[in-house]
Design an enzyme around this catalytic site. Structure first.
Site, PDB file in Angstrom:
ATOM      1  N   HIS A   1       0.831  -1.212   0.000  1.00  0.00           N
ATOM      2  CA  HIS A   1       0.000   0.000   0.000  1.00  0.00           C
ATOM      3  C   HIS A   1       0.857   1.250   0.000  1.00  0.00           C
ATOM      4  CE1 HIS A   1       0.474  -0.864   4.399  1.00  0.00           C
ATOM      5  NE2 HIS A   1       0.620   0.455   4.497  1.00  0.00           N
TER       6      HIS A   1
ATOM      7  N   HIS B   1       3.921   7.171   3.732  1.00  0.00           N
ATOM      8  CA  HIS B   1       4.859   6.065   3.558  1.00  0.00           C
ATOM      9  C   HIS B   1       4.401   5.117   2.458  1.00  0.00           C
ATOM     10  CE1 HIS B   1       2.131   4.223   6.689  1.00  0.00           C
ATOM     11  NE2 HIS B   1       2.331   3.122   5.982  1.00  0.00           N
TER      12      HIS B   1
ATOM     13  N   GLU C   1       7.642   1.126   5.078  1.00  0.00           N
ATOM     14  CA  GLU C   1       7.126   0.073   5.939  1.00  0.00           C
ATOM     15  C   GLU C   1       7.375  -1.260   5.239  1.00  0.00           C
ATOM     16  OE1 GLU C   1       2.844   0.286   6.421  1.00  0.00           O
ATOM     17  OE2 GLU C   1       2.840  -1.162   8.061  1.00  0.00           O
TER      18      GLU C   1
HETATM   19 CO    CO Z   1       1.134   1.343   6.322  1.00  0.00          CO
END
Ligand code: CO
Length: 134
Positions: free
Chosen positions: A7, A79, A130
């Site tokens: 994502h 992010h 991440e």
């Molecule tokens: Co995230």
């Protein structure tokens, strides 16, 4: 080592307004809001055919996205999340290459119930990254 883009996360000052924008203006399917007190955020996922967009709103005192929103009051890209097969192996490789892991350095359970880690943006081309064990 890194796999799929899981994502892209966007920090927003008002989650309800952001959900309305994605549902009504962009015609997207948006999940129910999920409080993540361990991460200091409330999150929804926008389902796209090839990935997801995570919309994040601060939750509680000292949310890790509050400083970002202070600098970017209308919200912004926060992010990117890449999938890895082995999060400990990925962490050890990255730290051996000089990248810094945020927090304790140990994976936490993320919004999908899977282990996640965050890496310092200064070590990864100015982008907060991440990693999620897929
Ligand atoms: Co995230």
């Amino acid at each position: 080592m890194i796999g799929r883009l899981n994502h892209v996360a966007i920090a927003v000052p008002n989650l309800d307004a952001a959900i309305a924008t994605y549902r009504n203006a962009l015609g997207a399917t948006v999940s129910k809001p999920q409080a993540e007190p361990d991460h200091g955020v409330t999150v929804v996922f926008v389902e796209l055919p090839n990935t997801k967009i995570e919309l994040l709103e601060p939750l509680g005192e000292g949310s890790p996205i509050q400083a970002f929103l202070d600098k970017n009051p209308s919200g912004g890209m926060h992010h990117v999340c890449y999938e890895v097969d082995d999060i400990i192996g990925a962490r050890d490789r990255l730290t051996a290459e000089g990248a810094r892991v945020l927090g304790s350095g140990e994976p936490k359970i993320g919004a999908h119930g899977k282990p996640v880690l965050f890496l310092h943006p200064k070590d990864l081309c100015g982008t907060l990254v991440e990693l999620e064990q897929a």
